[in-house]
Motif scaffolding. Sequence first.
Motif, PDB file in Angstrom:
ATOM      1  N   VAL A   1       4.005   0.959 -11.330  1.00 19.15           N
ATOM      2  CA  VAL A   1       4.385   1.884 -12.452  1.00 19.15           C
ATOM      3  C   VAL A   1       4.395   1.305 -13.866  1.00 19.15           C
ATOM      4  CG1 VAL A   1       6.670   1.957 -12.051  1.00 19.15           C
ATOM      5  CG2 VAL A   1       5.708   3.956 -12.790  1.00 19.15           C
ATOM      6  N   SER A   2       4.649  -0.012 -13.989  1.00 21.74           N
ATOM      7  CA  SER A   2       4.751  -0.565 -15.174  1.00 21.74           C
ATOM      8  C   SER A   2       4.047  -1.985 -15.137  1.00 21.74           C
ATOM      9  CB  SER A   2       6.248  -0.951 -15.480  1.00 21.74           C
ATOM     10  OG  SER A   2       6.841  -1.757 -14.559  1.00 21.74           O
ATOM     11  N   SER A   3       3.979  -2.475 -16.225  1.00 24.39           N
ATOM     12  CA  SER A   3       3.256  -3.798 -16.232  1.00 24.39           C
ATOM     13  C   SER A   3       4.259  -4.880 -15.969  1.00 24.39           C
ATOM     14  CB  SER A   3       3.061  -4.020 -18.031  1.00 24.39           C
ATOM     15  OG  SER A   3       4.240  -4.158 -18.715  1.00 24.39           O
ATOM     16  N   LYS A   4       5.328  -4.599 -15.853  1.00 27.10           N
ATOM     17  CA  LYS A   4       6.274  -5.848 -15.313  1.00 27.10           C
ATOM     18  C   LYS A   4       5.980  -5.822 -13.862  1.00 27.10           C
ATOM     19  CE  LYS A   4      11.212  -6.838 -15.024  1.00 27.10           C
ATOM     20  NZ  LYS A   4      12.724  -6.416 -15.436  1.00 27.10           N
ATOM     21  N   ASN A   5       6.090  -4.682 -13.238  1.00 24.31           N
ATOM     22  CA  ASN A   5       5.794  -4.700 -11.829  1.00 24.31           C
ATOM     23  C   ASN A   5       4.490  -5.147 -11.264  1.00 24.31           C
ATOM     24  OD1 ASN A   5       8.534  -3.587 -11.402  1.00 24.31           O
ATOM     25  ND2 ASN A   5       7.584  -1.308 -11.061  1.00 24.31           N
ATOM     26  N   LEU A   6       3.255  -4.971 -12.317  1.00 25.04           N
ATOM     27  CA  LEU A   6       2.042  -5.321 -11.806  1.00 25.04           C
ATOM     28  C   LEU A   6       2.119  -7.124 -12.027  1.00 25.04           C
ATOM     29  CD1 LEU A   6      -0.314  -2.812 -13.688  1.00 25.04           C
ATOM     30  CD2 LEU A   6       0.052  -3.271 -11.094  1.00 25.04           C
TER      31      LEU A   6
ATOM     32  N   ALA B   1       0.696  -1.127   0.107  1.00 23.37           N
ATOM     33  CA  ALA B   1       0.145  -0.109   0.073  1.00 23.37           C
ATOM     34  C   ALA B   1       0.673   1.316  -0.073  1.00 23.37           C
ATOM     35  CB  ALA B   1      -0.944   0.015   1.218  1.00 23.37           C
ATOM     36  N   PHE B   2       1.998   1.346   0.756  1.00 20.71           N
ATOM     37  CA  PHE B   2       2.688   2.356   0.726  1.00 20.71           C
ATOM     38  C   PHE B   2       3.631   2.618  -0.268  1.00 20.71           C
ATOM     39  CE2 PHE B   2       5.411   5.621   2.477  1.00 20.71           C
ATOM     40  CZ  PHE B   2       4.794   6.200   3.687  1.00 20.71           C
ATOM     41  N   ARG B   3       4.150   1.736  -1.078  1.00 19.20           N
ATOM     42  CA  ARG B   3       5.036   1.742  -2.055  1.00 19.20           C
ATOM     43  C   ARG B   3       4.317   1.807  -3.280  1.00 19.20           C
ATOM     44  NH1 ARG B   3      10.423   1.994  -0.501  1.00 19.20           N
ATOM     45  NH2 ARG B   3      10.751   2.438  -2.704  1.00 19.20           N
ATOM     46  N   SER B   4       2.964   1.602  -3.376  1.00 15.77           N
ATOM     47  CA  SER B   4       2.104   1.382  -4.577  1.00 15.77           C
ATOM     48  C   SER B   4       2.508   1.996  -5.871  1.00 15.77           C
ATOM     49  CB  SER B   4       0.701   1.689  -4.447  1.00 15.77           C
ATOM     50  OG  SER B   4       0.453   2.790  -4.005  1.00 15.77           O
TER      51      SER B   4
ATOM     52  N   VAL C   1      -5.491  -0.350  -2.991  1.00 17.20           N
ATOM     53  CA  VAL C   1      -4.483  -0.679  -4.084  1.00 17.20           C
ATOM     54  C   VAL C   1      -5.016  -1.804  -5.002  1.00 17.20           C
ATOM     55  CG1 VAL C   1      -2.350  -1.081  -4.495  1.00 17.20           C
ATOM     56  CG2 VAL C   1      -2.553   0.576  -2.596  1.00 17.20           C
ATOM     57  N   THR C   2      -5.359  -2.873  -4.284  1.00 13.57           N
ATOM     58  CA  THR C   2      -5.640  -4.145  -4.876  1.00 13.57           C
ATOM     59  C   THR C   2      -6.785  -4.057  -5.525  1.00 13.57           C
ATOM     60  OG1 THR C   2      -6.635  -4.943  -2.776  1.00 13.57           O
ATOM     61  CG2 THR C   2      -4.372  -5.556  -3.262  1.00 13.57           C
ATOM     62  N   ARG C   3      -7.698  -3.247  -5.189  1.00  8.76           N
ATOM     63  CA  ARG C   3      -8.963  -3.101  -6.000  1.00  8.76           C
ATOM     64  C   ARG C   3      -8.744  -2.327  -7.228  1.00  8.76           C
ATOM     65  NH1 ARG C   3     -14.531  -3.087  -4.560  1.00  8.76           N
ATOM     66  NH2 ARG C   3     -15.753  -1.500  -6.015  1.00  8.76           N
ATOM     67  N   ALA C   4      -7.818  -1.099  -7.144  1.00 11.03           N
ATOM     68  CA  ALA C   4      -7.630  -0.212  -8.238  1.00 11.03           C
ATOM     69  C   ALA C   4      -6.933  -1.047  -9.243  1.00 11.03           C
ATOM     70  CB  ALA C   4      -6.618   0.958  -7.850  1.00 11.03           C
TER      71      ALA C   4
END
Length: 605
Positions: free
Chosen positions: A440-445, A432-435, A478-481
Motif C-alpha cells: 500500500v505504500s513505498s515504505k512497505n514495498l 500473495a494473500f496480504r499483498s 504479486v512480485t511481477r506487478a
Amino acid sequence: MSVSGAKRRLSSILKPYPNGDGSKLNTSASQNKVRFEDLSVEAVLQDALDTNRLQRFEQLLATVKEEQFDDGKFQQIFVESKRCVHLLNANFGMLVEALVSVNWLTRNELAREIYKEFVIELLVAHSNYTSLVVSKLVQGFIPKDEDRSGLEYGSPTEVTVRFFEPIHDLIVRLKNVIPMIFDVILVHLRKQYPYFKKPTHVVCGYLHNMLFMTDYSPMFVEELLEIIFNRFLVIDVNAPRNEIEEAEFPEDDEQVFSMEEDLVAGQDAEEEMVMKLPLAETLDCCMERMMGFIEQRASSDNNSEADQMFRILLRLFDNHILPTHNTHHVQFLIFYVCSFKQSYVEYFITYLWKHVCNPNVSTPMRQASVGYIASMLARAKFVSLSLLKSTLHEFSNWVHHYIQQIDSMLSSALKAHMVFYSVCQAIFYVIAFRSRQLTVSSKNLTFLQSLQLSSIVTCHLNPLRVCLPAVATAFAGVTRAHQLAYCHTILERNARRKLATVYKNDSQTPEECLDTFFPFDPYMLKKSSKRIDPIYLQYQASDAEETHAIQSPEGRSRKRYESMAEDVDDFLQESKRPRNDCGAASELGEMHFTYSYGVSPGFHS
C-alpha cells in the motif's frame, strides 16, 4: 448352628460388592410383594447379619428397585438408610447400588436433600463405594431423549440448567469432604462421554455440564478441557469439509421447483441455521458453546484469569490439535482466543516459530507449525502489520541462512529439505494473500525488497518447483506487478519439467509436490461462524495486481480459460490438505495458469 457356620452361609448368599463400578443389579422384580411400612431398613439389615434370614432383605431390595413409592416413602427409605449406613458394608453392595441408582432428580427438594446427605454419609463411611456413586452421578449428566426440547440447538434452557444443578451441588459437597474424589470424577467423565454420533442434544448437554464444573473446580480446568478437546477432534475429523459441502450444496439444488423454493424461503430463520450433516450440526453447537466459554474467560476484567485461559488453550493446542492430521474447525478455538489480545497472537506465532527452528522437533510437527503461522498471518484481521512484517523478516532470514549453509552440490529432493520448502511456501502464500496491505505504500514495498525474494526463488533448491501451483502463480502475480521478482520463467521451466516427467514415467513422482496444510481455511459451521466472520480476512487483490492482470497478455486471455478456472478451483479445494501426489490435473492447471495470476487457495477477489 455354630457362629462360624452362620457367617459362611451369609457370605455365600450376600455376594460382596466389587471395587469396580460394574452394575450388579438383578433387574427381575421379586415375586414376594410387601408394603414398605412393614420393612425397616435397619431391622432388615440387622436381621440378615444376626440370623442370616434373607427373605425380608430381598423384599426390601425389590421395593427399592421398583421405586413404587411417593416422595414421602422415598424420604423414609433414605433417612433410615443414612441412620444405619455403618451396616452397609461390602456384603450389602446390591442394596447400596439400588439405593444410589434411584431416580432422585425428579423428587421434591426435601427428598433430593435427604438423598444427598445419605450419599455423603455413605462415602465418608465406605470409600469402596466411591466409584459406583461417581459413575451414577456422571450418568445423570447425559440427557435423555425426552430432554431434546430443553437443549434445542445445543443451548440448554433455564429449566434444563436447574435440572442438572442438584448433581453439581452434590459433587461440590463431596469435594469438600473427600478432596481426592475429583480424580475419580475425571476418570468417569472421560469414560462416559457420549459417543460422537449420539444426537446433538446429548453431546451438547454433556458438554454443558463439563463446562459448568470448571466454575467450582478451577484447579481442574485444564483436565476438563482436555477431555472436551479430544472429543471435539473425534467429531471434527469425522465431519470433513467435502461431506459438509455435499450436504449443504447437493448437486440437484438447481432442480428445486418454484413451489419448493417459496417454501424454503419461508422457513424459520433458526431452521436455516441448522447444519444438514448431523455431525456438523453437533460440532457447530459444541463450537458455539465452547467459544462462548472462551469469550467469558478471555474477555474477563481479571487479566490473570484471561491469561491462564490462553495458556491452557495453547497447551491443549500443542498437545492435541497440532499433532492431529486433517482437522477442519477445532483449531479455530485458538484462532478465536488469539483475537482478544495482540499479545496472544504474538506469543502464539513466536511459540510455533520456536518449533520450526528446533531441529529436535519432528519434521511433520515443524511443517504443521509453519502452516499454522502462515494461515494465521493470512487470515486473521487482528494480526498487526508490524507483526506480519516481523514474521516475514524472520522467515526470510531463516531461508537465506539455510541456502548459504547448504552445499549446492547436494540433492534438492523434497524429503531432504521439507522444512525449508514449507517456510518458502509460507512466505509466498502470506505475501500473495496480504499483498494489499504489504504494497500500500513505498515504505512497505521497500520492506518487501529487503526480503530479497529474487534470491529465494532463483536459488539452486528451486522452491517454486514443489509449491502448490496456485500459491506459486499468485505469488508470481504479486512480485511481477510490483517488480519484486520475476518468477514466470521459472514457473514455465518447472511446468515443462513436470510435464516431461509425466510423459516419461506415466505419473509424476510423489516427491515433486509439497504436502500443504491451510488450517484456517474458510469456516463452514453456521451458528458459530458469527464469532469468526468479524475477525476473518477474505482475500483482496491490490489495485496494481488487478491493473496488471487486465493490461497483460495473460489478463486479456483470461476469458479463454474461464471454464478452466472453475476446474482449478475444484482442484484447489481438494488440495488444501496434505497430498502425496499432485496428479495430472495439477500439471494441467499449472500449465494453463502459469501466467494467469490471482488464483490460489483462498485467492478469490
